[in-house]
Design a protein around this motif. Sequence first.
Motif, PDB file in Angstrom:
ATOM      1  N   TRP A 529       0.864  -1.184   0.000  1.00  0.00           N
ATOM      2  CA  TRP A 529       0.000   0.000   0.000  1.00  0.00           C
ATOM      3  C   TRP A 529       0.896   1.227   0.000  1.00  0.00           C
ATOM      4  CZ3 TRP A 529      -4.563  -1.136  -1.439  1.00  0.00           C
ATOM      5  CH2 TRP A 529      -5.259  -2.237  -0.957  1.00  0.00           C
ATOM      6  N   PRO A 557      -3.064  -1.426   7.854  1.00  0.00           N
ATOM      7  CA  PRO A 557      -3.444  -0.309   6.982  1.00  0.00           C
ATOM      8  C   PRO A 557      -4.919   0.057   7.132  1.00  0.00           C
ATOM      9  CG  PRO A 557      -3.151  -2.333   5.718  1.00  0.00           C
ATOM     10  CD  PRO A 557      -2.662  -2.620   7.083  1.00  0.00           C
ATOM     11  N   LEU A 693      -6.952  -4.676   4.428  1.00  0.00           N
ATOM     12  CA  LEU A 693      -7.256  -3.242   4.430  1.00  0.00           C
ATOM     13  C   LEU A 693      -8.509  -3.009   5.269  1.00  0.00           C
ATOM     14  CD1 LEU A 693      -6.544  -0.431   3.160  1.00  0.00           C
ATOM     15  CD2 LEU A 693      -8.303  -0.941   1.449  1.00  0.00           C
TER      16      LEU A 693
END
Length: 697
Positions: A529, A557, A693
């Motif tokens: 990311w 993240p 995520l």
Amino acid sequence: MADEIVQTPNLYALLIGIDSYMPNILPDGSRYKSLGGCVRDINHVEAFLIDERQVPKERIWKLTASISNPKEPSKPLESPEKLPTRQNMIDAFRKLKEEAPKGSQVYIHYSGHGGRAKTVFPSIKGEDGIDEGLVPTDIGTSEGQYLRDLDLRQLLKELVDKGLIVTVVLDCCHSGGATRGDVEIRGGEGIDDKPLQPGQELVAPVETLAETWRSVTEETPRGLKPSGLRAARDYVLLAACRENEFAYEYAFNRETKERNGALTYWLLDTLRQQNPGQTYNDLFERINAKIHSQFPQQTPISMGEVNRTIFGDEFAEIVHAVPVLKVEKDTETGEMQAKLGVGQVNGVAKGAEFAIYPRTVTDLKNKENRTAIATIIQRGATESLCQLKPIEGQELKIEDGDRAVLVSPSINLVRKVSLVDQEAAKDAFKAIKEALPGNGWVELAEEKVTEDDDEGVAYQLAVNDKGEYEICDRAGHPYKNIAPVKISDPDAAATIVKRLVHLTKYHATAELDNRDKGSPLAGKLILEWLGTSDSFELGDDIPPKSQLNPIPDPSNPTVKKGEYVFLSIQNTSFQDLNVAVLDIASDWSVEQIYPGKGENFITIEAGKKEVIPIPATSGGEDNVKVFATVDQANFRWLELPSLDEEIKPKGINRSGNPLDALLAAIDEEQPPTRKLSVAASPSREWTTKQINLTVTE
């Protein structure tokens, strides 16, 4: 290779074999009976070293106690200075240390009885401690004494401390008993309480022995002591059996009826067939398979630097493999089967697939070296029966001692649901039982689970105090993001079954992975990311990383809903890859998010990277899964809507390739098999990697 002479420079050896045990009655009334194959073991090892390894005879120290007359087996043939008494063994170890230059290979082989005795080191092991060790020929005399574990460990440490490369083979055991048939056991019958006699010196001061023993004990907290030696990282140890097992000697030559120790016999047989680059682990795996197939009660052990090359100083990368223990033909079908040394304790299930490699092969990552694929059809605790499938274009030739590498743990397509026992939910569960049959994907777990039930329960179904069905994971925790269903609703049972089918397909996709470490694509995808942007719009150029908002905690993240997050996909392989990106979403949907509609994949050239923008459209914890293939594949087979939307047929044309067929299986109304094998197509190259995520509101 067997006909070639392989010289091993700078090799020194100490060989000890004891057939004749002098007249001996131990304090508890037991005795060590004379044996018939130990000196033969040593003579065969000596001949191998001289004839096939070109070791000069003056570099070999040999202590033996041969039987001079079968009618008097307790009278050894050799002169006193050649006998393996405790002191002679100690002197030989010290002579070996003096003569062998630093960096030399040192090979030590003992064939004889192993014994157990009350410790003579109570300050180290405690008053009730047990010493284990080697049993000299004169153990029953007043001067006879064990070469105990602390002695042996100290002598080996002295060799290692000089910089010698040490290999130890102990063909003995510490347990005895009656046997049937043409075998003998190399061990005593009990625990001797014979103390050290006056004048019998230790190999080092007690303080030194204690420090050496303590350092090894700290390395091996479980204290495993095969044949009296604790594990160590500074030498290779091959022991005939575990401390509570038997080490057998047997007449392998049925014509001459000459006995050999099982460990020594198969050790030499394997060494004669050794290929360059093979390690002690390779050597051990064949020995283990051969011994275990003949003597199931004997389990050899290897410890220490087992990834070191045989009689070498280089180390090979270890690829975890399991041995082929036995190859046999099914009496009913005539098909070839193999028994592998892996089972329930290793976490494998029925349907798991292994690639078979010849024991002569050192590269267990090269798919060209494979000879067959073995699929577990009957799993045991530590051993499993497998069906064998040949590799296309190759002869199905497999032998005991070949090695098997896990390439596919298999994925359950058909999953089990357990109904949590609740008196108030009887009618609700009755409706579920009536609705389950025929769905093809989910079945009711049996009330009684068998030992070999490797599938287990995937889901639990309960009724909460609000009168609602709750679908829970196997640990009983309710899944998030699932709207409640009242048990009083007219279609409640049918709705729950549809949800269970949806979850089964969702989890099959989430688990889909090519774990074949032999694939040239294994580990070749790198995901990262890069950061986020709240101003980016589709059609804009991808901003450089320096212009993105950094992710505060890359290990966890998190982005805000409405932002774009940028994913870097790097292809570190040497070939172009076709890539598709799927979102395994928290609303129980699976969607291909890149490339969009109209394309099945993008191509990333070898050594290049691609940065893709992903919109954070809904809150929750998602997994972004990237698939890469050498050839074309369509991962839209795996797409699912959110949980309560109708699953519609994809309408995708089948390409006929095995990977598409594998993906399409998850889309079927009825699964074509109970388990999905991700190694179904050894010829196709593909890999996958995922990254998590979290999207916040």
